[in-house]
Design an enzyme around this catalytic site. Structure first.
Site, PDB file in Angstrom:
ATOM      1  CG  ASP A   1      12.332  -3.363  -1.106  1.00 13.76           C
ATOM      2  OD1 ASP A   1      12.697  -2.213  -1.401  1.00 13.76           O
ATOM      3  OD2 ASP A   1      11.148  -3.746  -1.230  1.00 13.76           O
TER       4      ASP A   1
ATOM      5  CG  ASP B   1      10.165  -2.419  -6.214  1.00 13.42           C
ATOM      6  OD1 ASP B   1       9.604  -1.418  -5.726  1.00 13.42           O
ATOM      7  OD2 ASP B   1       9.685  -3.570  -6.125  1.00 13.42           O
TER       8      ASP B   1
ATOM      9  NE  ARG C   1       3.562   3.200  -4.050  1.00 11.94           N
ATOM     10  CZ  ARG C   1       3.384   3.337  -2.749  1.00 11.94           C
ATOM     11  NH1 ARG C   1       2.212   3.698  -2.298  1.00 11.94           N
ATOM     12  NH2 ARG C   1       4.369   3.109  -1.906  1.00 11.94           N
TER      13      ARG C   1
ATOM     14  N   GLY D   1       6.641   5.560  -2.638  1.00 12.86           N
ATOM     15  CA  GLY D   1       6.423   6.052  -1.272  1.00 12.86           C
ATOM     16  C   GLY D   1       7.537   7.021  -0.905  1.00 12.86           C
TER      17      GLY D   1
ATOM     18  NE  ARG E   1       5.096  -2.137  -1.200  1.00 11.33           N
ATOM     19  CZ  ARG E   1       4.557  -1.103  -1.770  1.00 11.33           C
ATOM     20  NH1 ARG E   1       3.267  -1.001  -1.821  1.00 11.33           N
ATOM     21  NH2 ARG E   1       5.301  -0.155  -2.286  1.00 11.33           N
TER      22      ARG E   1
ATOM     23  CG  ASP F   1       9.597  -1.249   2.138  1.00  5.99           C
ATOM     24  OD1 ASP F   1       9.286  -0.729   3.220  1.00  5.99           O
ATOM     25  OD2 ASP F   1       8.768  -1.631   1.297  1.00  5.99           O
TER      26      ASP F   1
ATOM     27  CB  THR G   1      12.396   2.451  -0.710  1.00  8.47           C
ATOM     28  OG1 THR G   1      11.528   1.566   0.011  1.00  8.47           O
ATOM     29  CG2 THR G   1      13.605   1.665  -1.163  1.00  8.47           C
TER      30      THR G   1
HETATM   31  O1  F6P Z   1       7.450   0.914   0.086  1.00  2.00           O
HETATM   32  C1  F6P Z   1       7.417   1.660   1.241  1.00  2.00           C
HETATM   33  C2  F6P Z   1       6.163   1.380   2.031  1.00  2.00           C
HETATM   34  O2  F6P Z   1       6.197   2.213   3.170  1.00  2.00           O
HETATM   35  C3  F6P Z   1       5.949  -0.068   2.422  1.00  2.00           C
HETATM   36  O3  F6P Z   1       6.697  -0.463   3.538  1.00  2.00           O
HETATM   37  C4  F6P Z   1       4.461  -0.096   2.668  1.00  2.00           C
HETATM   38  O4  F6P Z   1       3.945  -1.380   2.484  1.00  2.00           O
HETATM   39  C5  F6P Z   1       3.950   0.842   1.625  1.00  2.00           C
HETATM   40  O5  F6P Z   1       4.998   1.721   1.306  1.00  2.00           O
HETATM   41  C6  F6P Z   1       2.737   1.626   2.057  1.00  2.00           C
HETATM   42  O6  F6P Z   1       2.298   2.368   0.977  1.00  2.00           O
HETATM   43  P1  F6P Z   1       1.153   3.468   1.065  1.00  2.00           P
HETATM   44  O7  F6P Z   1       1.772   4.715   1.611  1.00  2.00           O
HETATM   45  O8  F6P Z   1       0.683   3.624  -0.338  1.00  2.00           O
HETATM   46  O9  F6P Z   1       0.101   2.943   1.996  1.00  2.00           O
END
Ligand code: F6P
Length: 322
Positions: free
Chosen positions: A130, A103, A72, A11, A172, A128, A126
């Site tokens: 994390d 990650d 991804r 992301g 998430r 997140d 990121t």
């Molecule tokens: O990992 C970053 C993040 O923004 C998470 O917080 C979220 O769950 C996910 O990516 C959303 O991903 P996408 O943009 O593929 O919907």
């Protein structure tokens, strides 16, 4: 070392552009040719490359998203994908690679560093936050500020109509955004995956808040909360309290926007540190920042070790929401 690549993967996160800029311009200091790889590992496997000179990264420090785009890539989770990536990197003459991401990005990066002779240095990007091995990842501060501003606005309407609001923020697997946003936005409750969600206690809090004369109750819910998400939480509360409520899912607005000064500075420092590490011959590590100092962590540890969270903030929230 003469030629290196940089990519953004997973992301996007605000500050990734500032980081690419730092990699390119610090690379120029060492007379390195820097190649931008578009769309993360997907672009790497397809050889989607662009040469980046210091002027190519002008006027991007303030821009959200990533101008290299990200992605991804399922193929990079396979042995064949890793082999192919190494072949492509060799063909292009790249001796070093700087992947910026979370990650998932580092799993691919660790496999690449192990499987071949390409030096790989990861940078945490990121929202997140994390990733083990850094106090902050690029993008987290901007996301927290964006969500905090949204909650400030929600509080205006929540108080005017005296309603409880359940606000879902991203994250998430972990509750880092929820915890910081909850404290900064003065939330009445914060629900995160790291702590068991007790609906009866939450209902009690909401009822008491209104009895105390509070006009609103803002409950910040992390996307990955084990109670099953913000709509389930709100529904369960409604079944017990029968109070008119609203749910607001902040969603992807948290990933966009101009990066904060903190994110731009972190991105600049980590971008420079990654180039330094490559030039010094290091590989298979992530550059992060721990207690204000640059720290190198083996890539495998960044996703196998669990980053600790300041649990005392939950207690603080209880005290401050009195
Ligand atoms: O990992 C970053 C993040 O923004 C998470 O917080 C979220 O769950 C996910 O990516 C959303 O991903 P996408 O943009 O593929 O919907």
């Amino acid at each position: 070392m003469k030629k290196i690549g940089v990519l953004t993967s997973g992301g996007d996160a605000p500050g990734m552009n500032a980081c690419i800029r730092a990699v390119v311009r610090c690379g120029a200091r060492y007379k390195l040719e820097v190649i931008g790889i578009r769309r993360g590992y997907c672009g790497l496997l397809e050889g989607d490359f662009v040469r980046l000179a210091p002027r190519s990264v002008a006027n991007i420090i303030q821009r959200g998203g990533t101008f290299l785009e990200c992605g991804r890539c399922e193929e990079m989770k396979t042995e064949e994908g890793i082999k192919k990536a190494i072949q492509v990197l060799h063909k292009e003459g790249l001796e070093g690679l700087i992947p910026i991401g979370g990650d998932g990005t580092f799993r691919g990066a660790a496999a690449l560093a192990k499987a071949g002779d390409i030096r790989v240095i990861g940078i945490p990007g990121t929202i997140d936050n994390d990733v083990y091995g850094t106090d902050y990842a690029i993008g987290f501060d901007t996301a927290v500020n964006t969500a905090m501003e949204a909650i400030d606005k929600i509080r205006d309407t929540a108080g005017s109509l005296q309603r409880p609001f359940f606000v879902e923020v991203m994250g998430r697997n972990r509750g880092f955004i929820a915890l910081d946003v909850g404290i900064a936005g003065g939330a009445e409750d914060i629900l995160i995956p790291e702590a068991e969600t007790k609906i009866e206690e939450l209902c009690l809090d909401i009822r008491r808040n209104f009895e105390k004369g509070k006009k609103s109750s803002i409950v910040v819910v992390a996307e990955g909360d084990e109670a099953g998400g913000v709509f389930q939480v709100a529904q369960q509360v409604w079944e017990r309290l029968r109070l008119d409520y609203r749910v607001c899912v902040l969603g992807h607005i948290q990933r966009g926007g101009s990066p904060t000064a903190r994110d731009r500075i972190l991105a600049s420092k980590l971008g420079a540190a990654a180039v330094d590490a490559l030039v010094e011959g290091k590989s298979g590590v992530m550059v992060g920042e721990l207690k204000g100092e640059i720290a190198l962590t083996p890539l495998e540890e960044t996703y196998t070790k669990r980053k600790t969270m300041d649990g005392s903030l939950l207690q603080l929230m209880k005290v401050l929401s009195a």
